[in-house]
Design a protein around this motif. Structure first.
Motif, short mmCIF file in Angstrom:
data_model
loop_
_atom_site.label_atom_id
_atom_site.label_comp_id
_atom_site.label_asym_id
_atom_site.label_seq_id
_atom_site.Cartn_x
_atom_site.Cartn_y
_atom_site.Cartn_z
N GLY A 130 0.75 -1.11 0.00
CA GLY A 130 -0.09 -0.02 0.12
C GLY A 130 0.99 1.22 -0.09
O GLY A 130 0.44 2.44 0.21
N LEU A 131 2.18 1.24 -0.39
CA LEU A 131 2.99 2.46 -0.37
C LEU A 131 3.29 2.81 -1.72
O LEU A 131 3.13 1.87 -2.63
CB LEU A 131 4.36 2.09 0.17
N GLY A 132 3.73 4.06 -1.91
CA GLY A 132 3.64 4.49 -3.47
C GLY A 132 5.15 5.60 -3.43
O GLY A 132 6.08 5.56 -2.42
N PHE A 133 4.90 6.28 -4.36
CA PHE A 133 5.64 7.31 -4.82
C PHE A 133 6.17 8.10 -3.51
O PHE A 133 7.28 8.57 -3.52
CB PHE A 133 5.19 8.12 -5.98
N ARG A 134 5.30 8.56 -2.91
CA ARG A 134 5.48 9.46 -1.74
C ARG A 134 6.56 8.85 -0.47
O ARG A 134 6.76 9.46 0.18
CB ARG A 134 3.98 9.78 -0.94
N ASP A 135 6.26 7.47 -0.81
CA ASP A 135 7.11 6.52 0.29
C ASP A 135 8.65 6.41 -0.07
O ASP A 135 9.18 5.71 0.30
CB ASP A 135 6.52 5.45 0.88
N SER B 51 2.86 15.17 -4.64
CA SER B 51 3.92 13.87 -4.62
C SER B 51 5.20 14.21 -5.44
O SER B 51 5.92 13.43 -5.02
CB SER B 51 2.89 12.72 -4.82
N ARG B 53 7.99 16.46 -5.53
CA ARG B 53 8.63 17.41 -4.67
C ARG B 53 10.25 17.49 -4.72
O ARG B 53 10.78 16.51 -5.49
CB ARG B 53 8.29 16.97 -2.98
N ASN B 77 11.50 14.54 -7.64
CA ASN B 77 11.72 13.25 -7.72
C ASN B 77 11.16 12.75 -9.14
O ASN B 77 11.36 11.47 -9.08
CB ASN B 77 10.78 12.69 -6.36
N ARG B 138 4.48 11.66 5.82
CA ARG B 138 5.33 10.79 5.02
C ARG B 138 5.64 11.66 3.81
O ARG B 138 6.63 11.05 2.89
CB ARG B 138 4.61 9.36 4.49
N ASP B 139 5.37 12.90 3.55
CA ASP B 139 5.73 13.61 2.66
C ASP B 139 6.82 14.54 2.87
O ASP B 139 7.09 15.55 2.07
CB ASP B 139 4.33 14.48 1.95
#
Lengths: 231, 208
Positions: A130-135, B51, B53, B77, B138-139
């Motif tokens: 469930g993780l993605g680009f932000r992670d 998302s 950044r 990114n 998380r961001d």
């Protein structure tokens, strides 16, 4: 306890329990094993490169390095290392960069030899949780060295030899995500990521016996934060 | 005809406070180190989709140097240029030292120093008060530290050193895309990043 060879370009993950170790082997020489770590109880806590570098006054990862999360806890420690100076600054190649530099080999024509960038490989594995680009944080690129000169200029260091190994021990349960990839600064003129072998085994090195503990007072506090978390 | 160098907003950000504002493509941002040797923890997010950044690793690899300065292109990114440093009287800025946090303070310094104000707390407060649901803990990736001196030794190793900055030193950036700028004017008292005396900065957004 088990071993698995990650083919070049591919992704792998394991929830490494506290006291369990993961040994990575550069089977052919020239591997880049990109590794990220997350707290499985709260994926927002993850390996944090700046906290790792500044708490230990280091520029690369090696024997005795604690891999810190952004919550002041030690996710894992490097308990064995035949190379030293692993890069944790340069990040990953993505599909666009790969295509621009090397051209892109698709599945239709190349089947399982199709191109999988480091970012794509890690993101594929992260998506399963469930993780993605932000992670997608800055990983450790094991077996690759980033040379930094006195003016801050960066270049690619000598590749690790065949059979090079590095072992990390989980100091708390952690999700380890690995991509056997190719370093963004690797000068090779084609995309040919090398395989890495992953071996998982019980290690149970106590904090006081861990080279990361002996390394600094900072790490002793990191171990204490990690101990408290698991009470 | 576009008026150049017209101030859109100018404000003083005291030590320990965050600042968050949109900067449109083509606008400039000036950050002035009013009293010298103040660390300014800075992040940029693409306004259209945050998302995307600021990426320290993409930026470093793109320019082949770990230090930011005049001419540096701050990449996202996705490897896209977000801003360019168009003026710099300090000379060198860090992007590997990260933001201080309660938790990292408890490791770098005695455990009880987790109870000191820190940049990550400021970042989280700014995100919370922005009300933007796309931006949460998380961001927060590896940030820039304007005016901060974190030398990396070619033999290996790094340090937090006395700053190279001085009163009135400034950096200017040109936005290459619409961005959200998030700043924490660092409150750190445990190391020399603020010369043990966190001080205000002045930020200006202007038509470039």
């Amino acid at each position: 306890m088990f071993e698995e060879t990650i083919p070049g370009g591919w992704n792998w993950s394991h929830r490494l329990k506290a006291g369990t170790a993961l040994r990575l082997t550069d089977l052919e020489g020239g591997a880049c094993a990109a590794v990220l770590l997350y707290n499985p109880l709260d994926y927002a806590e993850r390996y944090n490169m700046p906290d790792t570098l500044k708490a230990q006054f280091i520029s690369g990862v090696g024997l005795g390095t604690a891999l810190y999360s952004d919550m002041g806890r030690i996710l894992a420690t490097v308990i064995e290392d035949s190379v030293g100076g692993h890069d944790t600054i340069a990040g990953l190649m993505n599909r666009e960069g790969l295509a621009k530099r090397f051209g892109y080999k698709d599945y239709q024509a190349h089947r399982n030899a199709y191109d999988r960038s480091g970012a794509d490989a890690l993101l594929t594995e992260l998506g399963k949780y469930g993780l993605g680009f932000r992670d997608l944080a800055v990983p450790i690129n094991f077996f690759c060295r980033l040379v930094i000169d006195a003016e801050g200029r960066t270049s690619f260091g000598p590749t690790a030899p065949v059979g090079a190994t590095v072992t990390i021990q989980a100091e708390m349960d952690c999700l380890v995500v690995v991509a056997a990839t190719q370093h963004p600064l690797d000068p090779r003129t084609s995309w040919q990521p090398r395989p890495a072998r992953a071996e998982v085994f019980a290690s149970q090195i106590a904090p006081e016996k861990n080279p990361a503990w002996q390394a600094s007072e900072q790490n002793k506090r990191g171990f204490e934060n990690t101990r408290r978390y698991q009470i | 005809m576009k008026v150049r160098n017209e101030t859109i907003l100018k404000t003083v950000v005291p030590a320990g406070e965050p600042w968050m504002h949109e900067i449109k493509r083509g606008q400039g941002l000036r950050i002035v180190d009013l009293e010298g040797n103040q660390a300014v923890d800075t992040l940029f997010f693409a306004a259209a989709d945050p998302s995307e950044r600021y990426s320290a690793s993409d930026t470093i690899v793109g320019q082949g140097n770990i230090y930011l300065g005049l001419g540096s292109k701050l990449l996202s990114n996705h490897g896209r240029p977000m801003l360019t440093i168009t003026a710099d009287t300090c000379g060198r800025h860090d992007t590997l030292g990260g933001a201080c946090s309660a938790e990292s303070n408890s490791v770098r310094y005695p455990l009880e120093r987790r109870f000191m104000h820190n940049c990550r707390d400021s970042f989280l407060r700014a995100l919370r008060e922005s009300g933007d649901p796309r931006l949460v803990k998380r961001d927060l990736p590896a940030n820039i530290n304007f005016f901060m001196n974190v030398p990396f030794n070619p033999e290996g190793g790094s340090a937090f050193a006395d700053g190279l900055s001085a009163p009135g030193k400034y950096v200017e950036l040109l936005a290459e895309m619409d961005v959200i700028c998030l700043i924490s004017n660092c409150p750190q008292l445990n190391n020399p990043c603020n010369a043990y005396n966190p001080t205000p900065i002045e930020v200006t957004v202007f038509t470039a």
